[in-house]
Motif scaffolding. Sequence first.
Motif, PDB file in Angstrom:
ATOM      1  N   ASP A   1      11.858  17.655 -56.345  1.00 57.12           N
ATOM      2  CA  ASP A   1      12.019  16.862 -57.567  1.00 57.12           C
ATOM      3  C   ASP A   1      13.149  15.849 -57.406  1.00 57.12           C
ATOM      4  OD1 ASP A   1       9.988  18.253 -58.777  1.00 57.12           O
ATOM      5  OD2 ASP A   1      11.330  19.645 -59.845  1.00 57.12           O
ATOM      6  N   PHE A   2      14.200  16.232 -56.686  1.00 56.71           N
ATOM      7  CA  PHE A   2      15.344  15.332 -56.506  1.00 56.71           C
ATOM      8  C   PHE A   2      14.906  14.033 -55.832  1.00 56.71           C
ATOM      9  CE2 PHE A   2      18.922  13.541 -54.258  1.00 56.71           C
ATOM     10  CZ  PHE A   2      19.975  13.662 -55.146  1.00 56.71           C
ATOM     11  N   VAL A   3      14.191  14.150 -54.721  1.00 53.83           N
ATOM     12  CA  VAL A   3      13.799  12.950 -53.965  1.00 53.83           C
ATOM     13  C   VAL A   3      12.710  12.182 -54.701  1.00 53.83           C
ATOM     14  CG1 VAL A   3      12.812  12.104 -51.801  1.00 53.83           C
ATOM     15  CG2 VAL A   3      14.520  13.937 -51.761  1.00 53.83           C
ATOM     16  N   ARG A   4      11.754  12.877 -55.276  1.00 52.40           N
ATOM     17  CA  ARG A   4      10.679  12.190 -56.006  1.00 52.40           C
ATOM     18  C   ARG A   4      11.250  11.395 -57.181  1.00 52.40           C
ATOM     19  NH1 ARG A   4       5.430  13.726 -54.879  1.00 52.40           N
ATOM     20  NH2 ARG A   4       5.164  15.572 -53.552  1.00 52.40           N
ATOM     21  N   GLU A   5      12.168  11.980 -57.930  1.00 55.25           N
ATOM     22  CA  GLU A   5      12.772  11.280 -59.061  1.00 55.25           C
ATOM     23  C   GLU A   5      13.642  10.122 -58.588  1.00 55.25           C
ATOM     24  OE1 GLU A   5      14.812  14.190 -61.334  1.00 55.25           O
ATOM     25  OE2 GLU A   5      12.978  15.246 -61.938  1.00 55.25           O
ATOM     26  N   LEU A   6      14.333  10.324 -57.479  1.00 53.06           N
ATOM     27  CA  LEU A   6      15.155   9.242 -56.938  1.00 53.06           C
ATOM     28  C   LEU A   6      14.285   8.061 -56.522  1.00 53.06           C
ATOM     29  CD1 LEU A   6      17.878   8.148 -55.978  1.00 53.06           C
ATOM     30  CD2 LEU A   6      17.559   9.407 -53.840  1.00 53.06           C
ATOM     31  N   ASP A   7      13.189   8.331 -55.821  1.00 56.04           N
ATOM     32  CA  ASP A   7      12.281   7.253 -55.423  1.00 56.04           C
ATOM     33  C   ASP A   7      11.714   6.526 -56.641  1.00 56.04           C
ATOM     34  OD1 ASP A   7      12.619   7.674 -52.734  1.00 56.04           O
ATOM     35  OD2 ASP A   7      10.850   8.940 -52.504  1.00 56.04           O
ATOM     36  N   ARG A   8      11.322   7.299 -57.635  1.00 58.40           N
ATOM     37  CA  ARG A   8      10.773   6.695 -58.862  1.00 58.40           C
ATOM     38  C   ARG A   8      11.807   5.797 -59.530  1.00 58.40           C
ATOM     39  NH1 ARG A   8      10.580  10.887 -63.247  1.00 58.40           N
ATOM     40  NH2 ARG A   8      12.768  10.199 -63.309  1.00 58.40           N
ATOM     41  N   ASP A   9      13.049   6.256 -59.597  1.00 57.28           N
ATOM     42  CA  ASP A   9      14.080   5.490 -60.296  1.00 57.28           C
ATOM     43  C   ASP A   9      14.498   4.253 -59.505  1.00 57.28           C
ATOM     44  OD1 ASP A   9      13.936   7.373 -62.275  1.00 57.28           O
ATOM     45  OD2 ASP A   9      15.773   8.443 -61.682  1.00 57.28           O
ATOM     46  N   ILE A  10      14.533   4.355 -58.180  1.00 64.39           N
ATOM     47  CA  ILE A  10      14.846   3.166 -57.372  1.00 64.39           C
ATOM     48  C   ILE A  10      13.753   2.123 -57.529  1.00 64.39           C
ATOM     49  CG2 ILE A  10      15.150   2.280 -55.023  1.00 64.39           C
ATOM     50  CD1 ILE A  10      16.420   4.964 -54.288  1.00 64.39           C
ATOM     51  N   LEU A  11      12.498   2.564 -57.474  1.00 68.36           N
ATOM     52  CA  LEU A  11      11.381   1.630 -57.641  1.00 68.36           C
ATOM     53  C   LEU A  11      11.448   0.958 -59.008  1.00 68.36           C
ATOM     54  CD1 LEU A  11       8.800   0.411 -56.491  1.00 68.36           C
ATOM     55  CD2 LEU A  11       7.535   2.358 -57.433  1.00 68.36           C
ATOM     56  N   SER A  12      11.747   1.714 -60.043  1.00 63.62           N
ATOM     57  CA  SER A  12      11.875   1.155 -61.386  1.00 63.62           C
ATOM     58  C   SER A  12      13.004   0.134 -61.439  1.00 63.62           C
ATOM     59  CB  SER A  12      12.131   2.274 -62.402  1.00 63.62           C
ATOM     60  OG  SER A  12      12.353   1.758 -63.685  1.00 63.62           O
ATOM     61  N   TYR A  13      14.101   0.427 -60.759  1.00 63.73           N
ATOM     62  CA  TYR A  13      15.246  -0.500 -60.731  1.00 63.73           C
ATOM     63  C   TYR A  13      14.849  -1.802 -60.041  1.00 63.73           C
ATOM     64  CZ  TYR A  13      20.188  -1.814 -60.576  1.00 63.73           C
ATOM     65  OH  TYR A  13      21.391  -2.457 -60.757  1.00 63.73           O
ATOM     66  N   VAL A  14      14.130  -1.699 -58.920  1.00 64.62           N
ATOM     67  CA  VAL A  14      13.673  -2.899 -58.209  1.00 64.62           C
ATOM     68  C   VAL A  14      12.723  -3.710 -59.087  1.00 64.62           C
ATOM     69  CG1 VAL A  14      12.249  -3.697 -56.272  1.00 64.62           C
ATOM     70  CG2 VAL A  14      13.988  -1.931 -55.897  1.00 64.62           C
TER      71      VAL A  14
ATOM     72  N   GLY B   1      23.601   1.603 -63.626  1.00 67.67           N
ATOM     73  CA  GLY B   1      22.388   2.128 -63.005  1.00 67.67           C
ATOM     74  C   GLY B   1      22.456   2.065 -61.494  1.00 67.67           C
ATOM     75  N   PHE B   2      22.976   0.955 -60.961  1.00 65.71           N
ATOM     76  CA  PHE B   2      23.129   0.842 -59.507  1.00 65.71           C
ATOM     77  C   PHE B   2      24.070   1.916 -58.992  1.00 65.71           C
ATOM     78  CE2 PHE B   2      25.236  -0.527 -55.673  1.00 65.71           C
ATOM     79  CZ  PHE B   2      24.187  -0.989 -54.880  1.00 65.71           C
ATOM     80  N   ASN B   3      25.188   2.099 -59.677  1.00 58.86           N
ATOM     81  CA  ASN B   3      26.171   3.078 -59.225  1.00 58.86           C
ATOM     82  C   ASN B   3      25.572   4.480 -59.207  1.00 58.86           C
ATOM     83  OD1 ASN B   3      29.140   3.487 -58.576  1.00 58.86           O
ATOM     84  ND2 ASN B   3      28.868   4.937 -60.247  1.00 58.86           N
ATOM     85  N   ASP B   4      24.832   4.824 -60.253  1.00 58.83           N
ATOM     86  CA  ASP B   4      24.212   6.155 -60.326  1.00 58.83           C
ATOM     87  C   ASP B   4      23.231   6.362 -59.180  1.00 58.83           C
ATOM     88  OD1 ASP B   4      23.308   8.682 -61.759  1.00 58.83           O
ATOM     89  OD2 ASP B   4      21.451   7.513 -61.740  1.00 58.83           O
ATOM     90  N   LEU B   5      22.385   5.370 -58.925  1.00 55.85           N
ATOM     91  CA  LEU B   5      21.391   5.505 -57.856  1.00 55.85           C
ATOM     92  C   LEU B   5      22.059   5.565 -56.482  1.00 55.85           C
ATOM     93  CD1 LEU B   5      18.685   3.062 -59.225  1.00 55.85           C
ATOM     94  CD2 LEU B   5      18.478   5.548 -59.007  1.00 55.85           C
ATOM     95  N   ALA B   6      23.098   4.766 -56.278  1.00 54.73           N
ATOM     96  CA  ALA B   6      23.800   4.780 -54.995  1.00 54.73           C
ATOM     97  C   ALA B   6      24.432   6.148 -54.739  1.00 54.73           C
ATOM     98  CB  ALA B   6      24.861   3.682 -54.969  1.00 54.73           C
ATOM     99  N   LEU B   7      25.014   6.752 -55.763  1.00 59.07           N
ATOM    100  CA  LEU B   7      25.640   8.066 -55.597  1.00 59.07           C
ATOM    101  C   LEU B   7      24.594   9.144 -55.341  1.00 59.07           C
ATOM    102  CD1 LEU B   7      28.438   7.979 -58.320  1.00 59.07           C
ATOM    103  CD2 LEU B   7      28.650   7.555 -55.871  1.00 59.07           C
ATOM    104  N   ARG B   8      23.428   9.013 -55.959  1.00 61.27           N
ATOM    105  CA  ARG B   8      22.351   9.977 -55.699  1.00 61.27           C
ATOM    106  C   ARG B   8      21.821   9.820 -54.270  1.00 61.27           C
ATOM    107  NH1 ARG B   8      18.659   8.730 -60.788  1.00 61.27           N
ATOM    108  NH2 ARG B   8      17.154  10.102 -59.727  1.00 61.27           N
ATOM    109  N   CYS B   9      21.718   8.584 -53.803  1.00 59.49           N
ATOM    110  CA  CYS B   9      21.337   8.364 -52.396  1.00 59.49           C
ATOM    111  C   CYS B   9      22.376   8.982 -51.468  1.00 59.49           C
ATOM    112  CB  CYS B   9      21.214   6.869 -52.110  1.00 59.49           C
ATOM    113  SG  CYS B   9      19.715   6.073 -52.739  1.00 59.49           S
TER     114      CYS B   9
END
Length: 407
Positions: A9-22, A33-41
Amino acid sequence: MKDYSLESDFVRELDRDILSYVEKGLENRDEDGFNDLALRCFELQFNTVEPYRRFCLDKGRSPGKVERWEDIPAVPSMAFKKFVMTSFPAERAEQRYFTSGTTDPLNKGKILRDPAGVTLINAANGLLTREYVFPDVDRMRMFLMVPSPDIAPGMGMAVGLDVVRRMFGSPDPSRYLIDRRGLDLAFLLSALMEAERTGEPIVIIGSTAGFVYFMNACERDGVRFRLPPGSRLCDGGGYLAQFGECSREEFYLKSAEILQVDEHHCVNVLGMGEVSTNFFDNVLKDHLAGRPLARAKVVPPWTRTRVVDVETLEPVPDGDPGLLRHYDLVNRGMVVAVQTDNVGFMTPGGFEIIGRWKKTSWELETEAIKQAHGPRFMTPIIEFLLKRSLKKVGKLHDKITRTNAGR
């Protein structure tokens, strides 16, 4: 133990959220939002990329101790030549290719992409290609001065341009120009002459070196073309002394004199295997919007670029030269922060590159690299085939002209 597998779920949600951000586009200004995604990566990569984990621990950095994207340790691009830097098992890779090996052709980096990572890359770079290469048209007749992925599956530029061909190539067959025998010079000359005759604009995409070799051969043999207005060049790589000195300014003069393509229709792109997002020049989009020419590489919202001192690796003031450091959310499958050896500086429109740092002597290779724009994207065999194919441009051009006149 937390699950960081591709199916988690961690990776699937991360991919979904990065795609949404793009997909929010180039006007996205969501810094939190960028900071949150970068820290999750960073959390994912710290726990899955063992060489990177050791690198971070050596610097006293870990997910619990890093609160801002600026503090995520940036791995040197050289690490990709020594280690497989992926946040997933290598056997799960959908794409496998090599970095250009500009500084050390015998020691290239290994780049692996998992299926979801490929989706992210195609979404991000597809959006950028639309905005900066095709802002005024849906599709164009396209000629690719590179081999196809079937011939060069380990060449990142060939793989990426296959996506571009499918997304933006016109129904008229878009074509690769380099096969196992070299450049299909007869077809290229015929296509350029046909564009002159029909008035239909075309786009030629390839390595900077390929364009320089071709334009130098045309210059030598007195061959000129007058491509229709709206035609454009998109070159990837830089102007390196290995194929003869050619500064950036000389490149644009040649494109205008040989092909009648003005500078604002010449889009250079910086693509690096270690970083998933491509960085495009802003000139064509700005020209169409009526803005003055001020060439720079655009930093899209899902990336950040900083310039750091070559010795201390601390940020330098905007406008001062230093090493380029990129943070790229689309790099989820590798590492989000990459320290390059490209020397450049920040501008109001993005950043520019002025050379490459030579680690052996800690000097900028000003003699070997003239106004460099990144790696060459050419293997020695492709370079050899291309040069061999361009020996008789003038004679072949005259033959095709006589054949067309006799019809």
